[in-house]
Design a protein around this motif. Structure first.
Motif, short mmCIF file in Angstrom:
data_model
loop_
_atom_site.label_atom_id
_atom_site.label_comp_id
_atom_site.label_asym_id
_atom_site.label_seq_id
_atom_site.Cartn_x
_atom_site.Cartn_y
_atom_site.Cartn_z
N LYS A 1 0.83 -1.20 0.00
CA LYS A 1 0.00 0.00 0.00
C LYS A 1 0.87 1.26 0.00
O LYS A 1 0.52 2.27 -0.64
CB LYS A 1 -0.92 0.00 1.22
N SER A 2 1.98 1.24 0.71
CA SER A 2 2.87 2.39 0.73
C SER A 2 3.45 2.66 -0.66
O SER A 2 3.52 3.82 -1.11
CB SER A 2 4.01 2.18 1.73
N LEU A 3 3.85 1.60 -1.35
CA LEU A 3 4.38 1.76 -2.71
C LEU A 3 3.30 2.29 -3.65
O LEU A 3 3.58 3.12 -4.52
CB LEU A 3 4.93 0.42 -3.22
N MET B 1 5.38 10.96 -5.58
CA MET B 1 6.39 11.43 -4.62
C MET B 1 7.51 10.41 -4.46
O MET B 1 7.35 9.23 -4.78
CB MET B 1 5.73 11.73 -3.28
N LYS B 2 8.62 10.90 -3.93
CA LYS B 2 9.81 10.06 -3.76
C LYS B 2 10.27 9.98 -2.31
O LYS B 2 11.38 9.52 -2.04
CB LYS B 2 10.96 10.60 -4.62
N ARG B 3 9.43 10.45 -1.38
CA ARG B 3 9.79 10.40 0.04
C ARG B 3 8.65 9.74 0.82
O ARG B 3 7.50 10.14 0.70
CB ARG B 3 10.06 11.80 0.59
N GLY C 1 14.00 3.54 -6.11
CA GLY C 1 14.55 4.88 -6.17
C GLY C 1 13.80 5.94 -5.38
O GLY C 1 13.70 7.08 -5.80
N PHE C 2 13.28 5.55 -4.21
CA PHE C 2 12.70 6.56 -3.32
C PHE C 2 13.44 6.52 -1.99
O PHE C 2 14.28 5.65 -1.74
CB PHE C 2 11.19 6.34 -3.12
N HIS C 3 13.16 7.51 -1.15
CA HIS C 3 13.82 7.59 0.15
C HIS C 3 12.80 7.33 1.25
O HIS C 3 11.66 7.81 1.18
CB HIS C 3 14.45 8.98 0.34
N VAL C 4 13.21 6.59 2.27
CA VAL C 4 12.32 6.28 3.38
C VAL C 4 12.96 6.75 4.67
O VAL C 4 14.18 6.62 4.87
CB VAL C 4 11.98 4.77 3.42
N PHE C 5 12.14 7.35 5.54
CA PHE C 5 12.61 7.94 6.78
C PHE C 5 11.82 7.35 7.95
O PHE C 5 10.61 7.13 7.84
CB PHE C 5 12.44 9.46 6.77
N TYR C 6 12.51 7.14 9.07
CA TYR C 6 11.89 6.60 10.27
C TYR C 6 12.26 7.48 11.47
O TYR C 6 13.32 8.12 11.47
CB TYR C 6 12.38 5.18 10.57
N PRO C 7 11.44 7.45 12.51
CA PRO C 7 11.88 8.07 13.77
C PRO C 7 13.00 7.22 14.37
O PRO C 7 13.13 6.03 14.06
CB PRO C 7 10.63 8.02 14.66
N ALA C 8 13.82 7.84 15.21
CA ALA C 8 14.72 7.04 16.03
C ALA C 8 13.88 6.06 16.84
O ALA C 8 12.73 6.34 17.18
CB ALA C 8 15.52 7.94 16.96
N LEU C 9 14.43 4.89 17.12
CA LEU C 9 13.65 3.85 17.80
C LEU C 9 13.02 4.34 19.10
O LEU C 9 11.90 3.97 19.44
CB LEU C 9 14.53 2.63 18.07
N GLU C 10 13.72 5.21 19.83
CA GLU C 10 13.18 5.70 21.10
C GLU C 10 11.98 6.62 20.90
O GLU C 10 11.23 6.88 21.85
CB GLU C 10 14.27 6.44 21.87
#
Length: 352
Positions: free
Chosen positions: A263-265, A273-275, A300-309
């Motif tokens: 679903k995200s893809l 979008m690419k982020r 060819g996209f970028h994925v971002f996550y919060p720090a685990l904490e």
């Protein structure tokens, strides 16, 4: 009845105290708009609720009462600032457990009133949505966000702070609920999601196959209730020795992750979008991260996550969300507070 005169404060605020008390974790943080996060602390109620196999709302509220003020003192000392130096206090206004929310709101507004500074009610999911920016301050808008927190599974198009468009959401159980309920069926402890993920490592790939509800539905909505039923069926059909439980855990995790990734893809393709930003407790799942990272490398996209904490509930995301909201706006509060146990994220859209 006496009602305080509304306070309108021009935005010169630098130092913000954040209070998170929406469910079973008490989070406190102090954020400085120039220096970043100065200090934060989190008390989790896992041990207390584990005895009951899930969150008991009344116990959660009482524990917040005991924890918030000592944590505020501790975090203030760690940050090296006095309460009198605060410019604003942010608290979680909703969604969440009404009693737990009221504890945080009442303390935040009372303290703010005594100090003569604004109290800012923050949407819990906006906190999660913006939490990756705590460690990725240069992350640019717009982006697609996969929100997987507690009872929420949503795909959002984020054009800026306070500019959110819902693309799809769960029609029944959320991904986190699917993890927790599957874990409970397998006799695992609370919280179930991390327990199931740990057990899934021992599972044999392909030994069981579970359905991927709505994976190819043609829209961006989710459904996980059928998956929970399928897990229940497997637990009744097999003797639950450790290997079998691990195999079922592996199959359940693979099904949930595959749907979330698919679903995200689709959302990225639909929007162009690419982020992609992943936020919320399920964002800590290592299998989800590895599958999204692999897809990002291939597509060819970028994925971002919060720090685990900062994947689970925390005060830092509340303080940060308030700081971003206040950029370029006046802070208005009359210290009369209410909470929103149910609250659509799109209701807070604003320009600025």
């Amino acid at each position: 009845m006496y009602l305080p005169i509304p306070l309108v404060t021009p935005v010169m605020m630098k130092l913000i105290l954040g209070i998170e008390s929406s469910c079973d974790e008490t989070g406190i943080a102090i954020y400085h708009t120039d220096r970043g996060l100065l200090a934060h602390a989190l008390h989790t109620q896992i041990a207390m609720h584990n005895e009951y196999g899930g969150v008991v709302p009344e116990l959660a509220s009482r524990d917040h009462i005991h924890r918030i003020l000592p944590l505020i003192r501790s975090v203030s000392a760690e940050a090296g600032c006095r309460l009198q130096e605060l410019d604003a206090i942010a608290y979680t206004k909703g969604p969440g457990l009404s009693g737990a929310l009221l504890v945080g709101a009442s303390i935040a507004c009372s303290l703010a009133y005594s100090l003569g500074i604004p109290a800012i009610g923050v949407h819990h999911l906006e906190g999660h949505l913006l939490s990756p920016l705590l460690s990725e301050p240069d992350l640019d808008f717009p982006f697609i966000a996969l929100l997987v927190s507690g009872g929420h599974t949503q795909l959002m198009q984020v054009s800026g702070v306070g500019n959110y468009l819902l693309l799809g959401e769960t029609l029944d159980d959320a991904a986190g609920e699917a993890f927790d309920k599957s874990a409970k069926l397998l006799g695992l402890g609370y919280p179930g999601g991390p327990e199931l993920a740990n057990l899934a490592v021992e599972g044999r790939p392909g030994h069981f196959h579970l359905p991927r509800p709505m994976q190819h539905s043609g829209d961006l909505d989710f459904s996980f209730s059928g998956l929970k039923t399928a897990v229940l069926t497997l637990t009744r059909q097999h003797t639950l020795d450790r290997q079998t439980r691990a195999d079922i855990a592996h199959a359940a995790q693979e099904a949930i992750v595959e749907v979330l990734v698919t679903k995200s893809l689709a959302a990225l393709k639909q929007s162009g979008m690419k982020r992609l930003v992943v936020a919320g407790g399920v964002g800590a799942n290592q299998r989800l991260r590895s599958q999204l990272n692999e897809a990002a490398q291939k597509r060819g996209f970028h994925v971002f996550y919060p720090a685990l904490e900062f994947c689970t509930d925390n005060g830092a995301m509340i303080a940060y969300a308030a700081a971003r909201r206040l950029q370029g706006q006046d802070a208005v509060t009359d210290f009369r507070f209410n909470v929103r146990p149910r609250w659509d994220l799109q209701e807070i859209n604003y320009s600025g």
